[in-house]
Write a protein that holds these residues in place. Structure first.
Motif, PDB file in Angstrom:
ATOM      1  N   LYS A  93       0.830  -1.207   0.000  1.00  0.00           N
ATOM      2  CA  LYS A  93       0.000   0.000   0.000  1.00  0.00           C
ATOM      3  C   LYS A  93       0.863   1.254   0.000  1.00  0.00           C
ATOM      4  CE  LYS A  93      -3.695   2.273   2.623  1.00  0.00           C
ATOM      5  NZ  LYS A  93      -4.588   2.165   3.825  1.00  0.00           N
ATOM      6  N   THR A  94       1.919   1.261   0.803  1.00  0.00           N
ATOM      7  CA  THR A  94       2.800   2.428   0.875  1.00  0.00           C
ATOM      8  C   THR A  94       3.544   2.639  -0.439  1.00  0.00           C
ATOM      9  OG1 THR A  94       3.092   2.085   3.257  1.00  0.00           O
ATOM     10  CG2 THR A  94       4.691   3.502   2.148  1.00  0.00           C
ATOM     11  N   LEU A  95       4.062   1.562  -1.030  1.00  0.00           N
ATOM     12  CA  LEU A  95       4.772   1.682  -2.299  1.00  0.00           C
ATOM     13  C   LEU A  95       3.850   2.211  -3.395  1.00  0.00           C
ATOM     14  CD1 LEU A  95       6.877  -1.607  -2.296  1.00  0.00           C
ATOM     15  CD2 LEU A  95       7.758   0.724  -2.127  1.00  0.00           C
ATOM     16  N   SER A  96       2.628   1.716  -3.421  1.00  0.00           N
ATOM     17  CA  SER A  96       1.669   2.180  -4.419  1.00  0.00           C
ATOM     18  C   SER A  96       1.400   3.674  -4.260  1.00  0.00           C
ATOM     19  CB  SER A  96       0.370   1.379  -4.296  1.00  0.00           C
ATOM     20  OG  SER A  96      -0.576   1.810  -5.251  1.00  0.00           O
ATOM     21  N   ARG A  97       1.232   4.107  -3.013  1.00  0.00           N
ATOM     22  CA  ARG A  97       0.990   5.532  -2.759  1.00  0.00           C
ATOM     23  C   ARG A  97       2.200   6.373  -3.155  1.00  0.00           C
ATOM     24  NH1 ARG A  97       2.680   8.517   1.307  1.00  0.00           N
ATOM     25  NH2 ARG A  97       3.142   6.723   2.670  1.00  0.00           N
ATOM     26  N   LEU A  98       3.391   5.910  -2.806  1.00  0.00           N
ATOM     27  CA  LEU A  98       4.597   6.673  -3.126  1.00  0.00           C
ATOM     28  C   LEU A  98       4.796   6.805  -4.638  1.00  0.00           C
ATOM     29  CD1 LEU A  98       7.061   5.215  -0.464  1.00  0.00           C
ATOM     30  CD2 LEU A  98       6.097   7.523  -0.501  1.00  0.00           C
ATOM     31  N   LEU A  99       4.526   5.740  -5.373  1.00  0.00           N
ATOM     32  CA  LEU A  99       4.660   5.820  -6.820  1.00  0.00           C
ATOM     33  C   LEU A  99       3.621   6.761  -7.413  1.00  0.00           C
ATOM     34  CD1 LEU A  99       5.415   2.107  -7.786  1.00  0.00           C
ATOM     35  CD2 LEU A  99       6.978   4.049  -7.874  1.00  0.00           C
ATOM     36  N   ASP A 100       2.406   6.734  -6.880  1.00  0.00           N
ATOM     37  CA  ASP A 100       1.380   7.658  -7.360  1.00  0.00           C
ATOM     38  C   ASP A 100       1.795   9.106  -7.098  1.00  0.00           C
ATOM     39  OD1 ASP A 100      -0.192   5.596  -8.247  1.00  0.00           O
ATOM     40  OD2 ASP A 100      -1.518   5.577  -6.494  1.00  0.00           O
ATOM     41  N   GLU A 101       2.284   9.360  -5.899  1.00  0.00           N
ATOM     42  CA  GLU A 101       2.731  10.715  -5.563  1.00  0.00           C
ATOM     43  C   GLU A 101       3.947  11.101  -6.398  1.00  0.00           C
ATOM     44  OE1 GLU A 101       3.466  10.619  -1.398  1.00  0.00           O
ATOM     45  OE2 GLU A 101       1.336  10.579  -0.841  1.00  0.00           O
ATOM     46  N   GLY A 102       4.835  10.136  -6.637  1.00  0.00           N
ATOM     47  CA  GLY A 102       6.039  10.417  -7.390  1.00  0.00           C
ATOM     48  C   GLY A 102       5.802  10.721  -8.852  1.00  0.00           C
ATOM     49  N   ASP A 103       4.619  10.407  -9.343  1.00  0.00           N
ATOM     50  CA  ASP A 103       4.291  10.751 -10.726  1.00  0.00           C
ATOM     51  C   ASP A 103       4.149  12.250 -10.920  1.00  0.00           C
ATOM     52  OD1 ASP A 103       4.291   8.134 -11.585  1.00  0.00           O
ATOM     53  OD2 ASP A 103       2.137   7.843 -11.281  1.00  0.00           O
ATOM     54  N   LEU A 134       6.682  -4.415  -7.794  1.00  0.00           N
ATOM     55  CA  LEU A 134       7.829  -3.572  -8.142  1.00  0.00           C
ATOM     56  C   LEU A 134       8.346  -3.895  -9.538  1.00  0.00           C
ATOM     57  CD1 LEU A 134       9.867  -3.437  -4.811  1.00  0.00           C
ATOM     58  CD2 LEU A 134       8.683  -1.545  -5.933  1.00  0.00           C
ATOM     59  N   ALA A 135       8.339  -5.173  -9.898  1.00  0.00           N
ATOM     60  CA  ALA A 135       8.781  -5.541 -11.239  1.00  0.00           C
ATOM     61  C   ALA A 135       7.881  -4.918 -12.296  1.00  0.00           C
ATOM     62  CB  ALA A 135       8.798  -7.068 -11.381  1.00  0.00           C
ATOM     63  N   GLU A 136       6.583  -4.939 -12.045  1.00  0.00           N
ATOM     64  CA  GLU A 136       5.633  -4.360 -12.996  1.00  0.00           C
ATOM     65  C   GLU A 136       5.745  -2.844 -13.074  1.00  0.00           C
ATOM     66  OE1 GLU A 136       1.967  -5.722 -11.434  1.00  0.00           O
ATOM     67  OE2 GLU A 136       2.291  -7.826 -12.020  1.00  0.00           O
ATOM     68  N   ASN A 137       6.255  -2.232 -12.022  1.00  0.00           N
ATOM     69  CA  ASN A 137       6.318  -0.777 -11.963  1.00  0.00           C
ATOM     70  C   ASN A 137       7.752  -0.247 -11.974  1.00  0.00           C
ATOM     71  OD1 ASN A 137       3.393   0.401 -11.346  1.00  0.00           O
ATOM     72  ND2 ASN A 137       3.594  -1.555 -10.261  1.00  0.00           N
ATOM     73  N   ALA A 138       8.686  -1.049 -12.457  1.00  0.00           N
ATOM     74  CA  ALA A 138      10.092  -0.635 -12.464  1.00  0.00           C
ATOM     75  C   ALA A 138      10.311   0.633 -13.285  1.00  0.00           C
ATOM     76  CB  ALA A 138      10.961  -1.770 -12.995  1.00  0.00           C
ATOM     77  N   GLN A 139       9.573   0.785 -14.370  1.00  0.00           N
ATOM     78  CA  GLN A 139       9.727   1.981 -15.195  1.00  0.00           C
ATOM     79  C   GLN A 139       9.258   3.234 -14.454  1.00  0.00           C
ATOM     80  OE1 GLN A 139      11.104   2.426 -18.154  1.00  0.00           O
ATOM     81  NE2 GLN A 139      11.629   0.277 -18.500  1.00  0.00           N
ATOM     82  N   ARG A 140       8.202   3.114 -13.671  1.00  0.00           N
ATOM     83  CA  ARG A 140       7.744   4.249 -12.864  1.00  0.00           C
ATOM     84  C   ARG A 140       8.781   4.603 -11.799  1.00  0.00           C
ATOM     85  NH1 ARG A 140       2.093   3.105 -10.381  1.00  0.00           N
ATOM     86  NH2 ARG A 140       2.150   5.351  -9.950  1.00  0.00           N
TER      87      ARG A 140
END
Length: 379
Positions: A93-103, A134-140
Motif C-alpha cells: 500500500k505504501t509503495l503504491s501511494r509513493l509511486l502515485d505521488e512520485g508521478d 515492483l517488477a511491474e512498476n520498475a519503469q515508474r
C-alpha cells in the motif's frame, strides 16, 4: 530458559533476550517480555520474537509496520513468514501511494527505503506479490525524482541503503533497484521461494533480473557450473548485470601481521550493508554476509583487456573510503585475497593494474591502484 534465569538488567539481559530468538520454543516467553520490558530490552525482545514463527505475535507486527520508521529497526533483519505476511500488505500500500505521488512531485526517499529495507529476506506469498508489483512498476520507479534531504542537495545521487548508493542516478540505474533488493534478500535468506521468484521475474522481464539469478547461482551451485553457465555473457550487453552481482562480493583478508580482533575468517563473501540512519533520530543499519566460492577463471577473465573501456559497476557494496565509485577495477580488486597464491594469476593482475593505473586518472585520495600496486606489484 525461564524469566527467572535471565540476567537482572543491563547489556547482559539484553543479549540473553536476543539469544532467545534462536529457538521456536521461546515464543511465549518473548511475547511476555515484549509486554513487560522497557527500552533496549523491550527492543531486544521484539527483535528476537520477529525471528520466530509465532502466530500470537502477528498483531504486534501489523501494529509496528504502521508506526515510526515502519518498524524497520525491529523487523528488517527478520525472515519469518509470520512477520512477512503481516507487513507485506502495508508495504504494498505504501509503495503504491509513493509511486502515485512520485508521478507528480519529488519523492521523500526515506519512506521508500523503509519499505525496501523491510523486504529483506522475506519469502511469504504476500511478500512475493510486493516484488511482482515492483517488477511491474520498475519503469515508474526509474522515472522518480527525489526531494532534497540536505541544503544544496542536487538530488543526483540515489541510495537504497547507507552502503548501496550511486552518484549519478540515471533512470536505467534506478530501474535496477527492485532486482538489487531481491539479490540482497537471497544473500540474507536463499529461500527456495525467492530463488523461484528470481527465475520467474528474469524469464518474464529480463534485464536487471539477471542480477538475482546470477547471485542465486553463486550461492547455491558448484562454482565450476556457475562459470561455465554465465562466463559466456562477458563481453555481451548482459555482462553489466553479472558485474553488479559481483560488486556485492568482497574478499575479507587480513594482513599477516594483523594484531587486532578479527570480525571473521578470511574468504570471499556476499556482503550487504543494509538499513540507514538519520543523525540523532534513528539507526537501522546492520550487515549480512554469506561465504561463497568463485571459480578462479573469473579472475583471469575479468583481468583481460586493460586498455579497453570498462563498464560502470553500479550498486556495489562499499565498505571503505577512497573508492572509485562505479569502478570496474574496484569491483575486481574487491574479489581478490590480499595474497594471491597462483603465480600466473598474480602476473596477470600485476600487468592489468599497471596498465590501468597509467590509463585512468584519479584523485590522490583514490586508493584503488595504490592498493593494487602494493598487492601485485612485485614478484
Amino acid at each position: 530458559m525461564t524469566m527467572e534465569q535471565l540476567p537482572p538488567k543491563g547489556v547482559k539481559r539484553e543479549q540473553a533476550i536476543l539469544e532467545l530468538g534462536k529457538a521456536e520454543a521461546n515464543g511465549e516467553l518473548l511475547l511476555q517480555l515484549v509486554n513487560m520490558e522497557k527500552g533496549k530490552c523491550k527492543t531486544a525482545a521484539q527483535k528476537a520474537l520477529a525471528q520466530l514463527e509465532y502466530a500470537p505475535a502477528a498483531p504486534l507486527w501489523a501494529k509496528l509496520v504502521k508506526g515510526k520508521w515502519m518498524g524497520s529497526h525491529i523487523m528488517a533483519d527478520a525472515c519469518s513468514d509470520c512477520v512477512s505476511e503481516q507487513i507485506a500488505p502495508a508495504i504494498l500500500k505504501t509503495l503504491s501511494r509513493l509511486l502515485d505521488e512520485g508521478d507528480t512531485k519529488p519523492l521523500e526517499i526515506e519512506q521508500l527505503n523503509f519499505c525496501l529495507h523491510l523486504m529483506m529476506g522475506k519469502a511469504s506469498l504476500k511478500m512475493l506479490e510486493v516484488y511482482r508489483f515492483l517488477a511491474e512498476n520498475a519503469q515508474r520507479l526509474a522515472r522518480l525524482k527525489r526531494a532534497p534531504v540536505y541544503p544544496d542537495d542536487d538530488c543526483t545521487s540515489w541510495w537504497i541503503t547507507d552502503g548501496l548508493r550511486i552518484w549519478d542516478a540515471t533512470p536505467r540505474e534506478k530501474e535496477k533497484i527492485p532486482a538489487v533488493v531481491l539479490t540482497a534478500s537471497l544473500i540474507r535468506n536463499p529461500d527456495e521461494r525467492l530463488q523461484a521468484l528470481a527465475d520467474e521475474l528474469n524469464e518474464r522481464c529480463g534485464g536487471s533480473w539477471l542480477i538475482p539469478v546470477f547471485m542465486k547461482a553463486i550461492l547455491t551451485q558448484p562454482k565450476e557450473q556457475v562459470y561455465e553457465t554465465y562466463s559466456p555473457l562477458l563481453g555481451t550487453p548482459k555482462a553489466s548485470y553479472l558485474l553488479n552481482a559481483l560488486g556485492l562480493l568482497d574478499y575479507r583478508s587480513y594482513p599477516e601481521d594483523w594484531a587486532f580482533e578479527r570480525s571473521g575468517p578470511d574468504g570471499l563473501r556476499a556482503l550487504i550493508f543494509w538499513g540507514d540512519y538519520s543523525y540523532g533520530t534513528y539507526d537501522t543499519r546492520f550487515t549480512i554476509e554469506r561465504y561463497v566460492e568463485l571459480d578462479e577463471r573469473w579472475l583471469f577473465a575479468l583481468a583481460k583487456d586493460p586498455e579497453g573501456k570498462k563498464p560502470a559497476v553500479t550498486w556495489q557494496t562499499y565498505n571503505r573510503g577512497g573508492v572509485l565509485y562505479g569502478s570496474y577495477d574496484e569491483m575486481l580488486i574487491s574479489l581478490l585475497p590480499r595474497k594471491v597464491e597462483n603465480p600466473e594469476l598474480r602476473r596477470a593482475l600485476r600487468d592489468y593494474f599497471r596498465i590501468r593505473s597509467e590509463k585512468v586518472s584519479v584523485e590522490e585520495s583514490i586508493t584503488v591502484y595504490k592498493d593494487a600496486a602494493e598487492r601485485f606489484g612485485g614478484e
